[in-house]
Design a protein around this motif. Structure first.
Motif, PDB file in Angstrom:
ATOM      1  N   PHE A 133       1.175  -1.188   0.313  1.00 33.04           N
ATOM      2  CA  PHE A 133       0.213  -0.441   0.103  1.00 33.04           C
ATOM      3  C   PHE A 133       0.358   1.246   0.130  1.00 33.04           C
ATOM      4  N   PHE A 134       2.196   1.273   1.202  1.00 29.32           N
ATOM      5  CA  PHE A 134       2.629   1.960   0.312  1.00 29.32           C
ATOM      6  C   PHE A 134       3.730   2.601  -1.075  1.00 29.32           C
ATOM      7  N   CYS A 135       3.944   1.656  -1.239  1.00 30.19           N
ATOM      8  CA  CYS A 135       4.385   1.793  -3.054  1.00 30.19           C
ATOM      9  C   CYS A 135       3.083   1.719  -3.561  1.00 30.19           C
ATOM     10  N   TRP A 136       2.113   1.751  -3.047  1.00 32.39           N
ATOM     11  CA  TRP A 136       0.704   2.746  -4.697  1.00 32.39           C
ATOM     12  C   TRP A 136       0.922   3.978  -4.217  1.00 32.39           C
ATOM     13  N   HIS A 137       0.978   4.148  -2.522  1.00 30.73           N
ATOM     14  CA  HIS A 137       0.828   5.742  -2.884  1.00 30.73           C
ATOM     15  C   HIS A 137       1.542   6.193  -3.109  1.00 30.73           C
ATOM     16  N   VAL A 138       2.960   6.517  -3.393  1.00 31.06           N
ATOM     17  CA  VAL A 138       4.279   6.441  -3.709  1.00 31.06           C
ATOM     18  C   VAL A 138       4.103   6.436  -5.343  1.00 31.06           C
ATOM     19  N   MET A 139       3.771   6.128  -5.924  1.00 25.93           N
ATOM     20  CA  MET A 139       3.434   5.971  -7.422  1.00 25.93           C
ATOM     21  C   MET A 139       1.964   6.565  -7.858  1.00 25.93           C
ATOM     22  N   ILE A 140       1.293   6.519  -7.127  1.00 28.05           N
ATOM     23  CA  ILE A 140       0.130   7.743  -6.726  1.00 28.05           C
ATOM     24  C   ILE A 140       0.173   9.025  -6.687  1.00 28.05           C
ATOM     25  N   ASP A 141       0.849   9.744  -5.783  1.00 23.15           N
ATOM     26  CA  ASP A 141       1.393  10.920  -5.201  1.00 23.15           C
ATOM     27  C   ASP A 141       2.193  11.441  -6.155  1.00 23.15           C
ATOM     28  N   ALA A 142       2.813  10.508  -6.845  1.00 21.07           N
ATOM     29  CA  ALA A 142       4.223  10.640  -8.422  1.00 21.07           C
ATOM     30  C   ALA A 142       3.517  11.127  -9.685  1.00 21.07           C
ATOM     31  N   SER A 143       2.465  10.671  -9.669  1.00 21.50           N
ATOM     32  CA  SER A 143       1.866  10.423 -10.634  1.00 21.50           C
ATOM     33  C   SER A 143       0.586  11.825 -10.659  1.00 21.50           C
ATOM     34  N   PHE A 144       0.541  11.465  -9.264  1.00 24.26           N
ATOM     35  CA  PHE A 144      -0.744  13.296  -9.198  1.00 24.26           C
ATOM     36  C   PHE A 144       0.311  14.368  -9.800  1.00 24.26           C
ATOM     37  N   LEU A 145       0.940  14.236  -8.922  1.00 28.59           N
ATOM     38  CA  LEU A 145       2.160  15.656  -9.088  1.00 28.59           C
ATOM     39  C   LEU A 145       2.908  15.593 -10.599  1.00 28.59           C
ATOM     40  N   LEU A 146       3.159  14.700 -11.166  1.00 32.58           N
ATOM     41  CA  LEU A 146       3.145  14.845 -12.456  1.00 32.58           C
ATOM     42  C   LEU A 146       2.408  15.522 -13.425  1.00 32.58           C
ATOM     43  N   GLY A 147       0.460  14.349 -12.971  1.00 37.51           N
ATOM     44  CA  GLY A 147      -0.704  15.340 -13.824  1.00 37.51           C
ATOM     45  C   GLY A 147      -0.342  16.703 -13.898  1.00 37.51           C
ATOM     46  N   ILE A 148      -0.330  17.047 -11.901  1.00 36.48           N
ATOM     47  CA  ILE A 148      -0.152  18.522 -12.507  1.00 36.48           C
ATOM     48  C   ILE A 148       0.984  19.596 -13.378  1.00 36.48           C
ATOM     49  N   TYR A 149       1.688  18.672 -12.980  1.00 39.70           N
ATOM     50  CA  TYR A 149       3.188  20.204 -13.602  1.00 39.70           C
ATOM     51  C   TYR A 149       3.284  19.558 -15.616  1.00 39.70           C
ATOM     52  N   GLY A 150       2.475  18.534 -16.206  1.00 37.56           N
ATOM     53  CA  GLY A 150       2.641  17.886 -16.929  1.00 37.56           C
ATOM     54  C   GLY A 150       1.514  19.260 -17.385  1.00 37.56           C
ATOM     55  N   PHE A 151      -0.021  19.980 -16.949  1.00 32.92           N
ATOM     56  CA  PHE A 151      -1.106  20.521 -16.965  1.00 32.92           C
ATOM     57  C   PHE A 151      -0.472  21.963 -17.599  1.00 32.92           C
ATOM     58  N   SER A 152       0.064  22.357 -16.148  1.00 30.75           N
ATOM     59  CA  SER A 152       0.437  22.987 -15.711  1.00 30.75           C
ATOM     60  C   SER A 152       1.495  23.805 -16.789  1.00 30.75           C
ATOM     61  N   SER A 153       2.480  23.177 -18.164  1.00 33.62           N
ATOM     62  CA  SER A 153       3.428  23.167 -18.493  1.00 33.62           C
ATOM     63  C   SER A 153       2.556  23.458 -19.718  1.00 33.62           C
ATOM     64  N   PHE A 154       1.657  22.216 -20.064  1.00 35.05           N
ATOM     65  CA  PHE A 154       1.064  22.779 -21.155  1.00 35.05           C
ATOM     66  C   PHE A 154       0.343  23.453 -21.604  1.00 35.05           C
ATOM     67  N   TRP A 155      -0.338  24.298 -20.469  1.00 36.79           N
ATOM     68  CA  TRP A 155      -1.482  25.777 -20.023  1.00 36.79           C
ATOM     69  C   TRP A 155      -0.537  26.261 -20.615  1.00 36.79           C
ATOM     70  N   TYR A 156       1.196  27.136 -19.947  1.00 37.19           N
ATOM     71  CA  TYR A 156       1.665  27.480 -19.816  1.00 37.19           C
ATOM     72  C   TYR A 156       2.080  28.114 -21.565  1.00 37.19           C
ATOM     73  N   HIS A 157       2.624  27.544 -21.559  1.00 42.16           N
ATOM     74  CA  HIS A 157       3.152  27.039 -22.957  1.00 42.16           C
ATOM     75  C   HIS A 157       1.924  27.672 -24.682  1.00 42.16           C
ATOM     76  N   CYS A 158       0.979  26.824 -24.121  1.00 40.21           N
ATOM     77  CA  CYS A 158      -0.209  26.915 -25.192  1.00 40.21           C
ATOM     78  C   CYS A 158      -1.064  28.457 -24.865  1.00 40.21           C
ATOM     79  N   TYR A 159      -1.786  28.536 -23.702  1.00 44.42           N
ATOM     80  CA  TYR A 159      -2.465  29.733 -23.466  1.00 44.42           C
ATOM     81  C   TYR A 159      -1.720  31.051 -22.584  1.00 44.42           C
ATOM     82  N   SER A 160      -0.877  30.883 -22.910  1.00 48.74           N
ATOM     83  CA  SER A 160      -0.154  31.971 -21.883  1.00 48.74           C
ATOM     84  C   SER A 160       0.890  33.109 -22.897  1.00 48.74           C
TER      85      SER A 160
END
Length: 273
Positions: free
Chosen positions: A201-228
């Motif tokens: 379960f702890f390893c699943w938390h690591v993967m989920i939190d890393a994916s969540f953070l990567l998704g936020i970073y990817g969305f922010s980067s996409f928004w910055y490059h395309c809509y700003s």
């Protein structure tokens, strides 16, 4: 180093700004920490029916409710951290980031000490859950300590965010594992499979939190490059232009070209004669 002038920023907005601007500048994170810590403190005190006593009246006297007092100390530390954040961002004339970081590091130090002693009376699944939490808190402490000397390093800020996510998510998971099991039956300390699944379960938390953070970073980067695009234009206009100074290789090439032109001029003069 902690209270460097480079870490001091204006906290409260000017008076001539609009109300929306002032509301945007409010430290909602600090208010949330204060509210959460206060509610958890009240809940911890109300859970003890006889009252949260420090010592009994017997002889010799003994300390009562050691784990509950440690929980209460953790919640008070969270409330104090929120108070410092709110004071620094909305009360002081200048925001002192060093004060916020220093207070957070001190609180994490105390949290690590409390967690180590908190796990002394545990065994089996509970001990394993607390050991994994201690690992996350220790890594977070190292990152926050390094940030005192390198506050603007983006890699450390990213690691801090990830470890904060890990600590919060694993604390919620620990509450369900220890007090509200999903199956409705308590975990078995003598069953090795239960301990193994805690690590899973702890390893699943690591993967989920890393994916969540990567998704936020990817969305922010996409928004910055395309809509700003306005931000890029402003930065490109405001960026100073620096003329590159000619290096030794460039000078050597110029000399070679000049000598070649002179040789060609001499040959043309000979041919014309």
């Amino acid at each position: 180093i902690i209270f460097s002038d480079s870490l001091l920023y204006p906290s409260s907005p000017p008076r001539n700004k609009g109300r929306c601007t002032r509301l945007w500048k409010i430290s909602y994170g600090g208010l949330l920490k204060m509210a959460t810590g206060s509610l958890l403190t009240v809940y911890e005190v109300s859970c003890i029916k006889a009252g949260l006593m420090l010592m009994n009246r017997e002889l010799p006297p003994r300390f009562m409710y050691p784990k509950e007092w440690q929980h209460l100390t953790m919640f008070i530390l969270l409330t104090l951290n929120g108070c410092v954040d709110f004071m620094s961002k909305n009360v002081l004339p200048q925001r002192c980031v060093g004060l916020e970081k220093g207070t957070l590091v001190l609180i994490i130090y105390e949290l690590l000490l409390l967690m180590v002693s908190h796990a002394k009376d545990s065994e089996g699944v509970e001990l394993h859950v607390h050991s994994l939490l201690i690992l996350v808190v220790f890594l977070l402490l190292l990152v926050l300590t390094a940030q005192l000397w390198a506050p603007n390093m983006c890699h450390l800020q990213l690691m801090e965010t990830f470890l904060m996510l890990m600590m919060g998510s694993w604390l919620m998971q620990a509450g369900f594992i220890l007090y509200r099991p999903v199956s409705g039956y308590p975990w078995q300390d003598d069953d090795i499979s239960d301990i193994m699944f805690v690590t899973t379960f702890f390893c699943w938390h690591v993967m989920i939190d890393a994916s969540f953070l990567l998704g936020i970073y990817g969305f922010s980067s996409f928004w910055y490059h395309c809509y700003s695009p306005s931000l890029k234009l402003t930065r490109s206009k405001g960026a100073p232009y620096y003329a590159s100074t000619p290096g030794p290789l460039y000078k050597l090439l110029q000399e070679v070209e000049q000598s070649e032109k002179e040789d060609q001029a001499v040959l043309l003069a000979k041919c014309s004669t």
